[in-house]
Design a protein around this motif. Structure first.
Motif, PDB file in Angstrom:
ATOM      1  N   ILE A 134      12.509  41.330  31.698  1.00 49.15           N
ATOM      2  CA  ILE A 134      13.959  41.318  31.851  1.00 49.15           C
ATOM      3  C   ILE A 134      14.575  40.021  31.350  1.00 49.15           C
ATOM      4  N   ILE A 135      15.576  40.150  30.480  1.00 51.87           N
ATOM      5  CA  ILE A 135      16.421  38.997  30.137  1.00 51.87           C
ATOM      6  C   ILE A 135      17.557  38.984  31.149  1.00 51.87           C
ATOM      7  N   GLU A 136      17.811  37.857  31.753  1.00 53.61           N
ATOM      8  CA  GLU A 136      18.866  37.833  32.767  1.00 53.61           C
ATOM      9  C   GLU A 136      19.512  36.465  32.829  1.00 53.61           C
ATOM     10  N   HIS A 137      20.838  36.479  32.925  1.00 60.14           N
ATOM     11  CA  HIS A 137      21.584  35.229  33.063  1.00 60.14           C
ATOM     12  C   HIS A 137      21.802  34.874  34.519  1.00 60.14           C
ATOM     13  N   ASN A 138      21.896  35.909  35.327  1.00 57.64           N
ATOM     14  CA  ASN A 138      22.200  35.699  36.736  1.00 57.64           C
ATOM     15  C   ASN A 138      20.940  35.198  37.452  1.00 57.64           C
ATOM     16  N   MET A 139      20.922  33.890  37.778  1.00 62.92           N
ATOM     17  CA  MET A 139      19.726  33.261  38.341  1.00 62.92           C
ATOM     18  C   MET A 139      19.325  33.894  39.667  1.00 62.92           C
ATOM     19  N   ARG A 140      20.344  34.249  40.478  1.00 62.86           N
ATOM     20  CA  ARG A 140      20.025  34.821  41.781  1.00 62.86           C
ATOM     21  C   ARG A 140      19.268  36.136  41.600  1.00 62.86           C
ATOM     22  N   VAL A 141      19.696  36.911  40.613  1.00 68.72           N
ATOM     23  CA  VAL A 141      19.068  38.204  40.366  1.00 68.72           C
ATOM     24  C   VAL A 141      17.615  38.031  39.949  1.00 68.72           C
ATOM     25  N   ILE A 142      17.411  37.189  38.950  1.00 67.01           N
ATOM     26  CA  ILE A 142      16.072  37.104  38.381  1.00 67.01           C
ATOM     27  C   ILE A 142      15.104  36.411  39.343  1.00 67.01           C
ATOM     28  N   MET A 143      15.599  35.425  40.104  1.00 60.78           N
ATOM     29  CA  MET A 143      14.740  34.735  41.065  1.00 60.78           C
ATOM     30  C   MET A 143      14.278  35.695  42.166  1.00 60.78           C
ATOM     31  N   ASN A 144      15.134  36.697  42.445  1.00 62.47           N
ATOM     32  CA  ASN A 144      14.809  37.669  43.478  1.00 62.47           C
ATOM     33  C   ASN A 144      13.783  38.703  43.037  1.00 62.47           C
ATOM     34  N   MET A 145      13.683  38.886  41.728  1.00 66.43           N
ATOM     35  CA  MET A 145      12.865  40.007  41.264  1.00 66.43           C
ATOM     36  C   MET A 145      11.556  39.594  40.624  1.00 66.43           C
ATOM     37  N   ALA A 146      11.638  38.618  39.731  1.00 65.14           N
ATOM     38  CA  ALA A 146      10.494  38.369  38.846  1.00 65.14           C
ATOM     39  C   ALA A 146       9.351  37.690  39.577  1.00 65.14           C
ATOM     40  N   ASP A 147       8.131  37.984  39.126  1.00 64.08           N
ATOM     41  CA  ASP A 147       6.999  37.231  39.650  1.00 64.08           C
ATOM     42  C   ASP A 147       6.643  36.063  38.727  1.00 64.08           C
ATOM     43  N   THR A 148       7.012  36.196  37.437  1.00 60.50           N
ATOM     44  CA  THR A 148       6.795  35.112  36.480  1.00 60.50           C
ATOM     45  C   THR A 148       8.074  34.944  35.668  1.00 60.50           C
ATOM     46  N   ILE A 149       8.431  33.700  35.371  1.00 61.18           N
ATOM     47  CA  ILE A 149       9.650  33.480  34.589  1.00 61.18           C
ATOM     48  C   ILE A 149       9.352  32.546  33.419  1.00 61.18           C
ATOM     49  N   TYR A 150       9.904  32.910  32.261  1.00 57.98           N
ATOM     50  CA  TYR A 150       9.840  32.036  31.087  1.00 57.98           C
ATOM     51  C   TYR A 150      11.246  31.572  30.779  1.00 57.98           C
ATOM     52  N   CYS A 151      11.357  30.299  30.418  1.00 57.54           N
ATOM     53  CA  CYS A 151      12.688  29.784  30.088  1.00 57.54           C
ATOM     54  C   CYS A 151      12.705  29.276  28.649  1.00 57.54           C
ATOM     55  N   LEU A 152      13.622  29.800  27.844  1.00 57.13           N
ATOM     56  CA  LEU A 152      13.780  29.348  26.457  1.00 57.13           C
ATOM     57  C   LEU A 152      14.980  28.425  26.347  1.00 57.13           C
ATOM     58  N   ALA A 153      14.902  27.474  25.417  1.00 54.76           N
ATOM     59  CA  ALA A 153      16.067  26.669  25.067  1.00 54.76           C
ATOM     60  C   ALA A 153      15.930  26.283  23.607  1.00 54.76           C
TER      61      ALA A 153
ATOM     62  N   ASP B 146      12.472  23.008  38.049  1.00 57.13           N
ATOM     63  CA  ASP B 146      12.085  22.198  36.897  1.00 57.13           C
ATOM     64  C   ASP B 146      13.310  21.450  36.375  1.00 57.13           C
ATOM     65  N   GLN B 147      13.215  20.137  36.288  1.00 56.54           N
ATOM     66  CA  GLN B 147      14.360  19.332  35.876  1.00 56.54           C
ATOM     67  C   GLN B 147      14.825  19.711  34.468  1.00 56.54           C
ATOM     68  N   ARG B 148      13.876  20.064  33.563  1.00 51.64           N
ATOM     69  CA  ARG B 148      14.243  20.409  32.185  1.00 51.64           C
ATOM     70  C   ARG B 148      15.099  21.676  32.158  1.00 51.64           C
ATOM     71  N   VAL B 149      14.757  22.631  33.039  1.00 49.94           N
ATOM     72  CA  VAL B 149      15.533  23.881  33.079  1.00 49.94           C
ATOM     73  C   VAL B 149      16.946  23.594  33.583  1.00 49.94           C
ATOM     74  N   ILE B 150      17.028  22.789  34.624  1.00 48.12           N
ATOM     75  CA  ILE B 150      18.345  22.442  35.168  1.00 48.12           C
ATOM     76  C   ILE B 150      19.184  21.752  34.101  1.00 48.12           C
ATOM     77  N   ASP B 151      18.554  20.840  33.380  1.00 48.20           N
ATOM     78  CA  ASP B 151      19.281  20.130  32.322  1.00 48.20           C
ATOM     79  C   ASP B 151      19.747  21.099  31.238  1.00 48.20           C
ATOM     80  N   ALA B 152      18.861  22.024  30.855  1.00 53.91           N
ATOM     81  CA  ALA B 152      19.215  22.965  29.794  1.00 53.91           C
ATOM     82  C   ALA B 152      20.423  23.788  30.197  1.00 53.91           C
ATOM     83  N   TYR B 153      20.460  24.254  31.450  1.00 54.92           N
ATOM     84  CA  TYR B 153      21.579  25.068  31.902  1.00 54.92           C
ATOM     85  C   TYR B 153      22.850  24.250  32.053  1.00 54.92           C
ATOM     86  N   LEU B 154      22.700  22.958  32.358  1.00 51.73           N
ATOM     87  CA  LEU B 154      23.889  22.119  32.508  1.00 51.73           C
ATOM     88  C   LEU B 154      24.301  21.506  31.179  1.00 51.73           C
TER      89      LEU B 154
END
Lengths: 248, 349
Positions: A202-221, A237-245
């Motif tokens: 699943i590609i998902e923007h809504n963090m709450r949704v994907i955190m609730n469902m996935a067992d593994t997550i990949y983050c692209l930037a 992960d600080q890098r993920v937070i930075d990428a989103y901000l």
């Protein structure tokens, strides 16, 4: 042999000078729910398109059930049981919901004689049951093009289930759906995974949704793999937070 | 129950009318046979044009090819084709009744099969084209075929072929050809009614509405496109064969591969009646035929202008045809409604 049903290794894809994916490697566990996140323009949909054969890749390998599929065209990959939904929902808008469901029967498993038969009572029952599953039963005889965007997404999801895929790639399933419906959709996605045994990616923007469902997550930037792992690890992960901000 | 009862009554009435029409209106036998030809080519055009979204301007290719195949096969059963068609030969060729009817039967079947196979080959080459490119590509095939055939002496070149005349009374012959076309027309209609209710029918509709999505769902799009066009080509080929024997003499450019006449008329019929519907092509063909007969009789000299005006008005103001217009005005007639769950559950019990 492997517990990973999709294996992407070192895949790169450029559009002219723009590098959309660079050396991406990931794997999707059979029977699981895998998430793919990343800011806008990070190359998520490009990766999906590469997997389903929408365009040729520049480099790397994509395997489905240990079979190399990176050179196969879209319909052949679909016939292997690897299906996708579209970010811009695509349904047959001139047909009503039931017709949309019936056209989504797994035609890949049918002979021409079966194609020249009418849909059976069981097919109609299953269509009705799945439309009920996504909450569209009352609207099933309406032209699907007249449904709201959110309802069309639900219909597309039901159509994908009707097709009995092995793996379903969902491109932003909750985008444009009323927040109160999202919880219901999460529940349905989880049930599709657990009850029908469909592996979800699943590609998902809504963090709450994907955190609730996935067992593994990949983050692209910026077309590169930034982080991967269990939801809570990626989330912190600080890098993920930075990428989103936007710091990346 | 009364619904099906009404349906049966109306179909029986219709069948009686079809059978009795040429006896009640003997002066109109040929005109009515021409109407059936229009219905056949309109229904078969709609199989790909309306139901599958591939607007072919080249279906006339199958009509012309059907004529030639039927004539050549029919003649070859009795005589050598090259001798028969030799313009300088001047030989007289007589056909016995048995030769005439066997030639027609075998020729018509051969025409249908030949056209069905041609559609598979042409489709393989042309179905990569979409939208207007497919239309122009198929039109090119029909025009090229006409030119090729008119330069091919073995089939009579630009002179065409003259077939034997119906062996009995000519008025009876008119009746005979009326029933041939009517029988084929009813068969095509029944075939379409059945086909559009199968999974195959749904699959070609999906190709029309969003071919990319259909591919992404794993539907064998190319295979179904080929089969659909091939089915249409079979019937058009048989209709061409009947026409060849009905007209007695035909030539390549104006009769067989008549792209600007029947080749366009079939599209106009479907547009008038409504694309992608079962009855649309039939109703459209009737409307068009009446329009054509009236203008050709009372506005001779202006008939092409009137026809052009009809096409423009249809395309600009009534793009969905009569059936499409009804569907937007009276959606409930077509089963488009919100259904309540409770009502369904009760009805099921």
């Amino acid at each position: 042999m492997s517990e990973h049903i999709i294996q992407v290794s070192d895949v790169s894809k450029s559009y002219g000078g723009v590098v959309a994916n660079k050396d991406i490697s990931l794997s999707v566990r059979k029977g699981g729910i895998t998430g793919l996140i990343g800011p806008n323009g990070s190359g998520k949909t490009t990766l999906f398109n590469s997997i389903v054969g929408y365009h040729p890749i520049d480099d790397g390998s994509i395997k489905f059930e240990d079979k190399e599929i990176s050179r196969l065209p879209v319909p052949e990959i679909a016939r292997l049981g690897l299906l996708r939904t579209f970010q811009q929902t695509r349904i047959f808008s001139a047909m009503n919901c039931v017709e949309n469901m019936l056209i989504s029967l797994p035609h890949r498993k049918m002979t021409i004689m079966q194609m020249l038969a009418q849909n059976s009572k069981a097919d109609h029952d299953r269509a009705a049951q799945l439309l009920d599953f996504v909450g569209l039963y009352e609207k099933r005889l309406l032209r699907s093009g007249s449904l709201s965007f959110g309802q069309q997404k639900l219909l597309e999801f039901a159509m994908a289930l009707m097709n009995e895929p092995t793996v379903l790639l969902l491109d932003e399933p909750t985008a444009g759906i009323n927040p109160t419906l999202i919880n219901g959709l999460i529940d349905r996605l989880k049930r599709a995974n657990s009850e029908f045994g469909i592996t979800l990616f699943i590609i998902e923007h809504n963090m709450r949704v994907i955190m609730n469902m996935a067992d593994t997550i990949y983050c692209l930037a910026h077309g590169e793999m930034l982080a991967s792992g269990a939801p809570e690890d990626v989330q912190n992960d600080q890098r993920v937070i930075d990428a989103y901000l936007g710091a990346h | 129950m009364t619904g099906t009862g009404n349906k049966i009554v109306s179909y029986i009435t219709l069948a009686l009318f079809i059978i009795l029409a040429p006896l009640l209106f003997p002066d109109y036998r040929t005109s009515l046979a021409a109407l059936w030809l229009l219905i056949i080519v309109a229904l078969t055009w709609d199989m790909t044009g309306g139901q599958m979204g591939y607007n072919s301007l080249g279906n006339i290719f199958f009509y012309g090819t059907g004529m030639y195949v039927a004539a050549v096969v029919g003649i070859s059963l009795a005589y050598d084709v090259a001798d028969y068609t030799n313009a300088a030969g001047g030989g007289i060729y007589k056909f016995t009744d048995a030769q005439y009817f066997t030639g027609m039967l075998v020729g018509s079947l051969a025409a249908g099969l030949f056209c069905a196979v041609s559609a598979l080959i042409l489709g393989w080459l042309l179905f990569g084209l979409r939208g207007p490119y497919f239309a122009i590509g198929t039109l090119g095939v029909a025009i090229a075929a006409g030119e090729l055939v008119s330069n091919w002496d073995w089939v009579g070149g630009g002179q065409g072929i003259a077939l034997p005349v119906y062996p009995y009374d000519l008025d009876q012959g008119k009746l005979f050809f009326y029933y041939l076309f009517a029988g084929l027309g009813v068969a095509v209609f029944a075939f379409c009614a059945w086909l559009y209710n199968t999974r195959f029918g749904a699959a070609i509709n999906a190709i029309r509405d969003d071919e990319e999505k259909a591919e992404a769902m794993g539907i064998h799009t190319l295979r179904y496109k080929l089969i659909a066009w091939s089915m249409a080509a079979f019937f058009v080929g048989v209709a061409g064969a009947f026409s060849a024997f009905q007209l007695i003499h035909f030539e390549p450019l104006e009769t067989a591969y008549q792209t600007i006449n029947l080749g366009i008329f079939m599209v106009v019929c479907v547009l008038l009646g409504g694309k992608g519907t079962l009855w649309g092509p039939v109703i459209g063909a009737i409307m068009f035929h009446v329009f054509k007969e009236v203008t050709w009789t009372y506005f001779l000299g202006w008939q092409w202008v009137a026809l052009g005006a009809l096409i423009v008005v249809t395309v600009v103001y009534f793009q969905d045809g009569l059936m499409g217009w009804l569907k937007t005005r009276r959606p409930e007639w077509f089963g488009i409604r919100v259904e309540q769950k409770a009502a369904i559950a009760e009805a099921a019990e």
